[in-house]
Design an enzyme around this catalytic site. Structure first.
Site, mmCIF file in Angstrom:
data_model
loop_
_atom_site.group_PDB
_atom_site.id
_atom_site.type_symbol
_atom_site.label_atom_id
_atom_site.label_comp_id
_atom_site.label_asym_id
_atom_site.label_seq_id
_atom_site.Cartn_x
_atom_site.Cartn_y
_atom_site.Cartn_z
ATOM 1 C CB THR A 1 -5.527 4.367 -4.795
ATOM 2 O OG1 THR A 1 -6.185 4.993 -3.691
ATOM 3 C CG2 THR A 1 -5.233 5.375 -5.869
ATOM 4 C CG ASP B 1 -1.859 1.157 1.290
ATOM 5 O OD1 ASP B 1 -2.335 1.573 0.216
ATOM 6 O OD2 ASP B 1 -2.129 1.684 2.389
ATOM 7 C CB SER B 2 0.205 4.820 -0.338
ATOM 8 O OG SER B 2 -0.889 4.895 0.563
ATOM 9 C CB CYS C 1 -9.401 4.171 1.091
ATOM 10 S SG CYS C 1 -7.756 4.621 1.690
ATOM 11 C CB THR C 2 -6.473 -0.570 2.714
ATOM 12 O OG1 THR C 2 -5.430 0.239 2.152
ATOM 13 C CG2 THR C 2 -6.964 -1.582 1.698
ATOM 14 C CG HIS C 3 -4.768 4.755 4.735
ATOM 15 N ND1 HIS C 3 -4.245 4.286 3.552
ATOM 16 C CD2 HIS C 3 -3.722 5.296 5.428
ATOM 17 C CE1 HIS C 3 -2.938 4.545 3.526
ATOM 18 N NE2 HIS C 3 -2.598 5.154 4.648
ATOM 19 C CB CYS D 1 -3.306 0.133 -2.408
ATOM 20 S SG CYS D 1 -3.465 1.849 -2.924
ATOM 21 C CD GLU E 1 0.190 6.896 6.129
ATOM 22 O OE1 GLU E 1 1.336 6.957 6.603
ATOM 23 O OE2 GLU E 1 -0.325 5.820 5.729
HETATM 24 N N1 DGL Z 1 -4.757 2.909 1.306
HETATM 25 C C1 DGL Z 1 -4.785 3.263 -0.072
HETATM 26 C C2 DGL Z 1 -6.120 3.014 -0.691
HETATM 27 O O1 DGL Z 1 -6.705 2.019 -0.317
HETATM 28 C C3 DGL Z 1 -4.038 4.501 -0.472
HETATM 29 C C4 DGL Z 1 -4.541 5.767 0.030
HETATM 30 C C5 DGL Z 1 -3.653 6.928 -0.375
HETATM 31 O O2 DGL Z 1 -2.443 6.789 -0.331
HETATM 32 O O3 DGL Z 1 -4.220 7.944 -0.774
HETATM 33 O O4 DGL Z 1 -6.611 3.695 -1.540
#
Ligand code: DGL
Length: 269
Positions: free
Chosen positions: A74, A9-10, A185-187, A72, A151
């Site tokens: 995205t 992921d990011s 989004c996984t966050h 991720c 983050e």
């Molecule tokens: N966690 C990621 C997602 O699921 C990336 C979010 C990001 O870096 O903007 O989209």
């Protein structure tokens, strides 16, 4: 040497998938990559995301992994077909597993998707849901501030800033009549207690990272690739200074992380 499962992921978000994978298959080795030098991904163009995604995947080729989980939303929304073409091992993203789960649990056919700007603009979740049932009503909402607040560690249940942002983004979802919300989004599952508290009971939340982890687990088991002995080891890599990531990852995973290594994706190519 046990081959590992690669998860990327990011930043911190993909840990939601790692947590589930570790719970489902505690004997597996997991290699996690957080591209923290370039987080957030969600505001980038498709062209940039595809470039980043290829570099992320090439990192796992060098690690000789047996499967890859694109944790991720995205990258899964924008670049999965490109990655699938390049990848010699099983690879799964989060969009399709999350859509399948939402389709199973909705009762009124109204499904909301919250995700990054890039994911929402790609229309990937909506396409996937409509392919399952064209009669679904899909309500989509980008919540770009969720990633920076996570983050930066603003995910405590009583964090007033996070509470305010959750209310601002999710009021229209709450009013929409959706009975199911995909955390696309996984966050976002890291904010789950706050989201749940705001939306109240009666709305089911789908954790995209968790659903994707279940799918990867099923593949590994069906392919008879599951490790049946020993204890799995998790190895973490980031592309920027590891200390901030380590502290927040430990907070979220609720366990000590022995080592987080810094890697440069550009130099490695
Ligand atoms: N966690 C990621 C997602 O699921 C990336 C979010 C990001 O870096 O903007 O989209």
């Amino acid at each position: 040497m046990k081959k590992a499962i690669g998860v990327f992921d990011s930043g911190l978000g993909g840990l939601t998938a790692v947590k589930e994978l570790s719970a489902l298959m505690p004997r597996e080795n997991i290699i996690y990559l957080g591209d923290t030098a370039r987080v957030p991904y969600g505001s980038r163009s498709a062209e940039t995301l595809i470039r980043f995604a290829k570099q992320d995947l090439e990192f796992f080729f060098r690690q000789n992994v047996k499967a890859v989980l694109v944790a991720c939303g995205t990258i899964s929304s924008v670049a999965l077909p490109v990655l699938k073409e390049m990848c010699p091992v099983f690879i799964e993203g989060v969009v399709s597993p999350a859509a399948k789960r939402a389709a199973q649990i909705t009762k009124n056919g109204k499904i909301a998707v919250i995700a990054t700007n890039a994911s929402i603009h790609s229309g990937a979740y909506s396409r996937e849901l409509k392919a399952i049932n064209n009669g679904f009503t899909v309500i989509e909402k980008a919540c770009p501030m969720f990633v920076p607040i996570v983050e930066n560690g603003y995910f405590g249940k009583d964090n007033p800033v996070a509470k305010l942002i959750v209310k601002d983004y999710l009021s229209e979802i709450k009013a929409s009549g959706a009975d199911t919300v995909i955390l696309g989004c996984t966050h976002y599952p890291i904010l789950r207690p706050l989201i749940e508290e705001f939306l109240g009971g009666g709305i089911a939340l789908v954790d995209s990272g968790m659903e994707a982890a279940k799918e990867v687990c099923e593949h590994i088991k069906n392919a008879h690739e599951e490790q049946l002995e020993g204890t799995g080891k998790n190895t973490y890599y980031v592309t920027d200074e590891p200390s901030g990531f380590t502290a927040l990852a430990e907070l979220f995973l609720n366990k000590k992380i022995e080592e987080v290594k810094k890697v440069s994706l550009d130099d490695d190519n």
